[in-house]
Scaffold this motif. Structure first.
Motif, mmCIF file in Angstrom:
data_model
loop_
_atom_site.group_PDB
_atom_site.id
_atom_site.type_symbol
_atom_site.label_atom_id
_atom_site.label_comp_id
_atom_site.label_asym_id
_atom_site.label_seq_id
_atom_site.Cartn_x
_atom_site.Cartn_y
_atom_site.Cartn_z
ATOM 1 N N TYR B 115 27.644 11.374 11.794
ATOM 2 C CA TYR B 115 27.711 11.237 13.249
ATOM 3 C C TYR B 115 27.969 12.598 13.877
ATOM 4 O O TYR B 115 28.791 13.346 13.413
ATOM 5 C CB TYR B 115 28.856 10.298 13.647
ATOM 6 C CG TYR B 115 28.671 8.902 13.127
ATOM 7 C CD1 TYR B 115 29.198 8.532 11.895
ATOM 8 C CD2 TYR B 115 27.985 7.944 13.866
ATOM 9 C CE1 TYR B 115 29.029 7.255 11.409
ATOM 10 C CE2 TYR B 115 27.826 6.665 13.389
ATOM 11 C CZ TYR B 115 28.343 6.323 12.154
ATOM 12 O OH TYR B 115 28.178 5.067 11.670
ATOM 13 N N THR B 118 30.116 14.871 19.579
ATOM 14 C CA THR B 118 29.550 15.481 20.782
ATOM 15 C C THR B 118 30.519 16.439 21.454
ATOM 16 O O THR B 118 30.099 17.436 22.043
ATOM 17 C CB THR B 118 29.147 14.391 21.792
ATOM 18 O OG1 THR B 118 30.194 13.439 21.899
ATOM 19 C CG2 THR B 118 27.900 13.657 21.306
ATOM 20 N N ILE B 256 43.852 9.965 18.261
ATOM 21 C CA ILE B 256 43.235 9.498 19.506
ATOM 22 C C ILE B 256 44.221 8.571 20.196
ATOM 23 O O ILE B 256 44.710 7.626 19.574
ATOM 24 C CB ILE B 256 41.919 8.734 19.227
ATOM 25 C CG1 ILE B 256 40.925 9.632 18.493
ATOM 26 C CG2 ILE B 256 41.304 8.235 20.524
ATOM 27 C CD1 ILE B 256 39.632 8.932 18.112
ATOM 28 N N ASN C 7 23.456 2.710 11.895
ATOM 29 C CA ASN C 7 24.532 2.456 12.851
ATOM 30 C C ASN C 7 24.339 3.236 14.135
ATOM 31 O O ASN C 7 24.744 2.812 15.200
ATOM 32 C CB ASN C 7 25.882 2.854 12.248
ATOM 33 C CG ASN C 7 26.268 1.964 11.091
ATOM 34 O OD1 ASN C 7 25.679 0.903 10.903
ATOM 35 N ND2 ASN C 7 27.242 2.381 10.323
ATOM 36 N N LYS C 8 23.727 4.425 14.006
ATOM 37 C CA LYS C 8 23.641 5.311 15.172
ATOM 38 C C LYS C 8 22.803 4.721 16.292
ATOM 39 O O LYS C 8 22.848 5.193 17.413
ATOM 40 C CB LYS C 8 23.048 6.652 14.750
ATOM 41 C CG LYS C 8 24.039 7.557 14.059
ATOM 42 C CD LYS C 8 23.417 8.895 13.776
ATOM 43 C CE LYS C 8 24.096 9.556 12.601
ATOM 44 N NZ LYS C 8 23.332 10.672 12.056
ATOM 45 N N GLU C 13 25.372 6.193 24.869
ATOM 46 C CA GLU C 13 25.018 7.538 25.328
ATOM 47 C C GLU C 13 25.029 8.554 24.204
ATOM 48 O O GLU C 13 25.365 9.713 24.395
ATOM 49 C CB GLU C 13 25.991 8.002 26.431
ATOM 50 C CG GLU C 13 25.902 7.172 27.701
ATOM 51 C CD GLU C 13 27.020 7.529 28.675
ATOM 52 O OE1 GLU C 13 27.433 8.698 28.712
ATOM 53 O OE2 GLU C 13 27.457 6.630 29.407
ATOM 54 N N GLY C 14 24.713 8.087 22.990
ATOM 55 C CA GLY C 14 24.682 8.997 21.851
ATOM 56 C C GLY C 14 26.042 9.525 21.457
ATOM 57 O O GLY C 14 26.156 10.405 20.611
ATOM 58 N N ASN C 15 27.104 8.984 22.036
ATOM 59 C CA ASN C 15 28.454 9.470 21.776
ATOM 60 C C ASN C 15 29.208 8.439 20.941
ATOM 61 O O ASN C 15 29.502 7.339 21.401
ATOM 62 C CB ASN C 15 29.166 9.678 23.125
ATOM 63 C CG ASN C 15 30.561 10.244 22.960
ATOM 64 O OD1 ASN C 15 31.132 10.249 21.874
ATOM 65 N ND2 ASN C 15 31.127 10.711 24.066
ATOM 66 N N TYR C 17 32.082 8.191 20.110
ATOM 67 C CA TYR C 17 33.459 7.885 20.524
ATOM 68 C C TYR C 17 33.515 7.058 21.799
ATOM 69 O O TYR C 17 34.593 6.695 22.266
ATOM 70 C CB TYR C 17 34.239 9.180 20.765
ATOM 71 C CG TYR C 17 34.387 10.055 19.549
ATOM 72 C CD1 TYR C 17 33.610 11.194 19.385
ATOM 73 C CD2 TYR C 17 35.315 9.748 18.561
ATOM 74 C CE1 TYR C 17 33.748 12.007 18.281
ATOM 75 C CE2 TYR C 17 35.464 10.555 17.446
ATOM 76 C CZ TYR C 17 34.677 11.682 17.316
ATOM 77 O OH TYR C 17 34.820 12.498 16.214
ATOM 78 N N LEU C 18 32.371 6.788 22.382
ATOM 79 C CA LEU C 18 32.366 6.084 23.659
ATOM 80 C C LEU C 18 32.133 4.595 23.439
ATOM 81 O O LEU C 18 31.123 4.202 22.859
ATOM 82 C CB LEU C 18 31.253 6.663 24.545
ATOM 83 C CG LEU C 18 31.281 6.283 26.014
ATOM 84 C CD1 LEU C 18 32.546 6.816 26.670
ATOM 85 C CD2 LEU C 18 30.053 6.850 26.713
ATOM 86 N N PRO C 19 33.059 3.757 23.873
ATOM 87 C CA PRO C 19 32.875 2.313 23.647
ATOM 88 C C PRO C 19 31.864 1.694 24.607
ATOM 89 O O PRO C 19 31.681 2.172 25.730
ATOM 90 C CB PRO C 19 34.271 1.730 23.924
ATOM 91 C CG PRO C 19 35.187 2.879 24.099
ATOM 92 C CD PRO C 19 34.359 4.059 24.475
ATOM 93 N N ARG C 108 33.151 -0.127 19.705
ATOM 94 C CA ARG C 108 32.353 0.938 19.093
ATOM 95 C C ARG C 108 31.940 0.441 17.713
ATOM 96 O O ARG C 108 32.774 -0.066 16.972
ATOM 97 C CB ARG C 108 33.178 2.216 18.918
ATOM 98 C CG ARG C 108 33.543 2.917 20.200
ATOM 99 C CD ARG C 108 34.066 4.335 19.930
ATOM 100 N NE ARG C 108 35.297 4.394 19.181
ATOM 101 C CZ ARG C 108 35.470 5.106 18.071
ATOM 102 N NH1 ARG C 108 34.466 5.782 17.555
ATOM 103 N NH2 ARG C 108 36.638 5.124 17.452
ATOM 104 N N CYS C 253 39.067 7.268 14.169
ATOM 105 C CA CYS C 253 37.730 7.561 14.681
ATOM 106 C C CYS C 253 36.692 6.560 14.177
ATOM 107 O O CYS C 253 35.760 6.221 14.888
ATOM 108 C CB CYS C 253 37.312 8.979 14.335
ATOM 109 S SG CYS C 253 36.991 9.238 12.580
ATOM 110 N N ILE C 255 34.488 7.101 12.020
ATOM 111 C CA ILE C 255 33.224 7.744 11.635
ATOM 112 C C ILE C 255 33.435 8.921 10.684
ATOM 113 O O ILE C 255 32.589 9.797 10.578
ATOM 114 C CB ILE C 255 32.443 8.210 12.884
ATOM 115 C CG1 ILE C 255 33.294 9.156 13.747
ATOM 116 C CG2 ILE C 255 31.986 7.020 13.712
ATOM 117 C CD1 ILE C 255 32.528 9.769 14.901
#
Lengths: 319, 347, 288
Positions: B115, B118, B256, C7-8, C13-15, C17-19, C108, C253, C255
């Motif tokens: 991954y 970003t 986090i 999974n990706k 938004e390609g992030n 970490y963003l739920p 996520r 995380c 990931i």
């Protein structure tokens, strides 16, 4: 040199204790891996005891390592360290009969940061540092500088009122007389400032804090199994190092230590970003002394300050 | 083909001023009371007098102390999440040492794998590194034992090397070359300058006084993994603070956490440390509640696991952990004293 | 092994970490401290397209309280909604338990690897679970039931401390009725009114003695149950390759970046959480 004889005596004593008494371990200092550095030596092997040292760089408060230990331990303790041991005994974290205190009268520990500032050289560029009574001789690159001990010792060594341990089993070295009290300069300067300026000062300082918790880890009086800062139910402060939470952590820590901090100064020394933590902890220490006429680690029989209650307490505290 | 120029010490201010026009310029400074990389104040070049290395590693540029991952607010339509805007300006880190620059490459391996991170990549893509070869390594430096050197340019875009009146300026990457070509305040370097720089690089190499043998270190660690007595003894004086990890240029573990405000809240990333006892704590159990296991994990992650995953040791020999540890715990001593004989078959 | 490329597809938004925002549609109180949540994505497109494999997990956010890791307990074959089960043990899980139907959470995922369905084809499946450990397994069980002809015998041994601690009672009922399955339910100690088996799961497993020939055992439950189950399976002739489990570590995380879920060079979030005992034995670290 005084230190050499003491060192020999210490090694002999340590070896004897390891052989004769059923010690689990001895805790002392040995030469560190950098110049003018010592490092804790924790061992049960009498052969390792040969490496024990006494010199003006034995800075750590080794009582920190007593917490949670089983069995009997011989421990090297300077005056300030012996107070911490007594304070731990007061708090019932250490049993007196479990420690053999090897008291080391201490004329003061040299602060390498100060030497670096005064000589303009980093410590790995200095060839030799020796403490000779009130003078410290520093040699580098063929030159030699002489400084007053008062200019290069750690701040809290300057006003040390217990250079010779009061509580010990064996005293190694000649007793050293207490020094006349030296007011904590940095703290007093801060107190002169207006509250708004003080607030800005601490905001600036704590914006550098990285929450390494070295102040907490190195402090013998910080022995909670689960620190309030690690709690999340309820969450007292954010684990994220915002300056507000960093300041809150340190102030709360100082309050939690009231009556147990002995002003050994390890927290400030350990801080990698040079936050003047003693200006907080010393203030708490002085408040405790003023209000309760109490200093931690002076008498092993007395109850810890916050765990004792007299029916005739100062009621002017309660408004 | 690299471009080679030079800059005189007296002209450093002009060079930095020029670069400041197009970059957020970060230089070593004592502005925060501790040696760190901060935004250049526009005039002070005195860092060249004292700078050997910073206390705070430049990884903080990529992994800041407080990274806002997103903010949330709750309206009539439910939750709305907002990620912070991407970095506006390109930044230039002036004076990064080879060990710290190599660390960036090591961090890349984790943050680009599988991954894409970003946040990290946003900072990384916008950062140009102008390195400064060491001419005065610390007694605690051991970069040469880790496939690097005081003048290792593998991680930087441009490398500066001390010469008599200033620095030799060499391009390393295409981006570095482009910057040099577009920079006015650089002079031509003579053959003598180049020779002098080369000789200085060699003599800096000789000044490294700390060495460890990293040959087969991964296997040695594998063999001693279950030697509890060794790890207990070696970790006895560790106090489980986070200094070694937080100030290590290659350590990257993070935490986090959410925070609530009146309008909603934010989720922040901040550095964490495997040295802390609560790092792996779960309600049911904590696999590393014992200090010796945490110390073992740290050493093994750097010298055994990272090589297994990426063929590189996750350490660049900067020596900060040795200099700043409050009890002078020394990883080089640990690595040199690994038990040589196999304790027992692992499984 | 890692499914990260697949999974990706579902990154917001390609992030990573963003739920995504999801809505809780139903809450089932399994036990006094365990709840199952049925949820669906707010975004219509995601609702249609989202897919995952049994064994994978998600990172669920209760904004303000934090994020926590739970497996996706519904089967990928039944996609009108998605499910996860939560035991109340701390701050985030407590906050989850306070949420009503209609509340919004973050999601996520899916992260991690999954049960090796290809290798399980045409085999006998032996499911061994304890307490809330049934959650990741139930995804696979329903998955198997919905593809019944792919598998030979399916046996389920499930236990809990007491009748009150049994989760997914509606599943247990359905499975006991299903003649194509062999379902055994047990509780640790005698309990008034309990008419079925009594005994710890590993012991009940030993008594049931499923055949190891052409079989795969999938085990999940409290760590201590797993540790006692593997030796029993070994006794019954299962090779370490035939024993599969899901490991649990503290995660943030999800990931493989934050570092904390590692066992040596293996990240439980990225290379797991599904592992065979063969793989576990091969870990360079004994910290599992």
């Amino acid at each position: 040199m005084k230190n050499e004889n003491s060192q020999k005596k210490l090694i002999e004593e340590a070896k004897k204790l390891l052989k004769e008494c059923r010690l689990q371990r001895i805790i002392g200092f040995e030469k560190g891996s950098l110049r003018f550095t010592t490092t804790p030596l924790i061992t049960y092997d009498a052969a390792d005891a040969e490496r024990l040292v006494i010199n003006p760089f034995i800075v750590n408060n080794l009582s920190n390592f007593l917490i949670g230990l089983e069995g009997k331990t011989a421990i090297v303790a300077k005056g300030c360290d012996s107070r911490s041991i007594v304070s731990l005994i007061q708090d019932n974290k250490v049993k007196r009969e479990d420690v053999v205190i090897l008291g080391i009268p201490c004329a003061g520990i040299i602060d390498l940061d100060k030497i670096e500032k005064l000589t303009g050289r980093d410590r790995d560029k200095i060839d030799d540092i020796s403490l000779n009574g009130e003078k410290v001789l520093v040699s580098f690159n063929g030159e030699q500088g002489e400084f007053a001990a008062a200019d290069v010792l750690f701040d809290n060594c300057l006003s040390c009122d217990m250079p010779t341990p009061a509580e010990y089993d064996v005293l190694i070295g000649e007793p050293v007389a207490p020094k006349p009290p030296v007011p904590p300069q940095e703290l007093n300067e801060l107190k002169e400032k207006l509250p708004a300026d003080r607030w800005r000062f601490w905001q600036e300082q704590f914006s550098h804090c990285i929450r390494c918790y070295a102040c907490r880890s190195i402090c013998p009086a910080c022995f909670c199994n689960r620190c309030f800062a690690d709690e999340n139910k309820p969450q007292w402060l954010s684990p994220t190092p915002h300056w507000q939470d960093n300041l809150l952590f340190q102030v709360t820590r100082s309050i939690h230590l009231a009556g147990r901090c002995t002003d050994c100064g390890e927290c400030e020394r350990a801080c990698p970003v040079n936050i003047p933590l003693r200006s907080l902890t010393r203030e708490m220490y002085d408040i405790v002394n003023d209000v309760f006429d109490y200093r931690a680690g002076m008498e092993k029989e007395s109850a810890p300050l916050m765990a004792a209650y007299e029916t005739e307490e100062a009621e002017d505290l309660i408004l | 083909m690299s471009i080679i120029k030079k800059i005189d010490k007296k002209d450093l201010g002009k060079l930095l001023e020029e670069w400041k026009q197009n970059f957020k310029l970060l230089t070593p400074s004592l502005q925060s009371g501790i040696a760190d990389f901060t935004e250049w104040d526009g005039k002070d070049t005195s860092f060249t007098d004292w700078y050997r290395n910073t206390v705070i590693p430049p990884k903080r540029i990529l992994l800041p102390l407080v990274e806002n991952m997103f903010s949330y607010s709750k309206g009539n339509e439910g939750y709305r999440l907002e990620t912070p805007p991407l970095d506006e300006n390109k930044q230039l880190v002036f004076g990064i040492r080879p060990c710290d620059a190599k660390a960036f490459s090591l961090l890349d391996m984790t943050f680009k794998k599988d991954y894409q991170d970003t946040y990290y990549l946003n900072h990384r893509q916008n950062t140009l590194l102008v390195g400064l070869s060491c001419n005065d390594p610390y007694a605690s430096c051991f970069c040469t034992s880790l496939d690097s050197s005081p003048s290792d340019a593998s991680g930087v875009d441009i490398m500066l090397t001390d010469i008599k009146y200033g620095w030799l300026v060499e391009s390393v990457t295409a981006a570095g070359e482009e910057l040099i070509q577009n920079t006015e305040n650089l002079e031509e370097a003579s053959e003598e300058d180049r020779t002098e720089a080369e000789s200085n690089k060699q003599s800096a190499l000789q000044k490294i006084s700390r060495h460890i043998d990293t040959k087969d270190i991964s296997e040695k660690l594998h063999k001693s993994f279950d030697d509890e007595a060794f790890w207990q003894q070696i970790s006895a004086k560790c106090i489980s603070c986070g200094i070694c990890t937080l100030l290590c240029p290659t350590c990257y573990c993070f935490d986090i956490n959410d925070e609530v405000t009146v309008e909603g809240g934010s989720r922040y990333r901040s550095p964490d440390s495997c040295a802390f006892s609560v790092y792996t704590k779960m309600p049911v159990e904590n696999p590393r509640s014992d200090k010796w296991k945490r110390v073992r994990n740290r050493v093994c992650h750097k010298y055994q696991v990272y090589p297994m995953l990426f063929d590189e040791i996750a350490c660049t020999g900067c020596g900060r952990c040795i200099r700043l540890c409050p009890v002078n715990w020394d990883i080089t001593q640990t690595l040199e004293s690994l038990p040589s004989s196999e304790v027992k078959d692992a499984k | 092994m890692p499914n990260s490329d697949k999974n990706k597809e579902f990154l917001a938004e390609g992030n990573a970490y963003l739920p995504h925002i999801a809505v809780i549609e139903k809450i089932i109180e399994e036990t006094p401290d365990t709840r199952t949540f049925h949820f669906n994505f707010k975004d219509e497109k995601l609702r249609q397209e989202f897919s995952f494999s049994s064994g994978q997990f998600g990172e669920y956010s209760i904004f303000g309280a934090g994020e926590a890791t739970f497996c996706i307990s519904s089967s990928p074959t039944r996609r009108d909604h998605f499910e996860f089960a939560v035991k109340r043990v701390g701050r985030v899980t407590e906050a989850l338990h306070r949420l009503p139907v209609g509340a919004e959470i973050g999601f996520r995922g899916p992260f991690g690897n999954s049960f090796p369905l290809e290798e399980m084809k045409d085999k006998n499946l032996v499911f061994v679970a304890g307490g809330i450990g049934l959650a990741p397994l139930r995804s696979l069980i329903w998955n198997a039931i919905d593809n019944r002809k792919n598998y030979k015998n399916i046996g389920i041994i499930y236990g809990a401390r007491s009748p009150q601690d049994l989760c997914f009672n509606y599943d247990l009922e359905a499975w006991q009725k299903d003649k194509s399955l062999n379902t055994i339910i047990t509780i640790d100690r005698e309990d008034p009114g309990w008419k079925e088996k009594v005994g710890f799961v590993p012991q009940v497993l030993e008594k049931a003695a499923p055949s190891a020939k052409d079989s795969v055992a999938i085990v999940c439950g409290p760590p201590i149950m797993i540790r006692f189950t593997f030796p029993v399976l070994d006794k019954l002739g299962f090779t370490p390759q035939q024993m599969i489990t899901t490991l649990e570590k503290r995660m943030k995380c999800g990931i493989g970046k934050c570092g904390r879920c590692n066992i040596g060079d293996v990240y439980v979030c990225k290379d797991g959480p599904v592992f065979s005992y063969e793989q576990i034995k091969g870990f360079i670290s004994s910290e599992y």
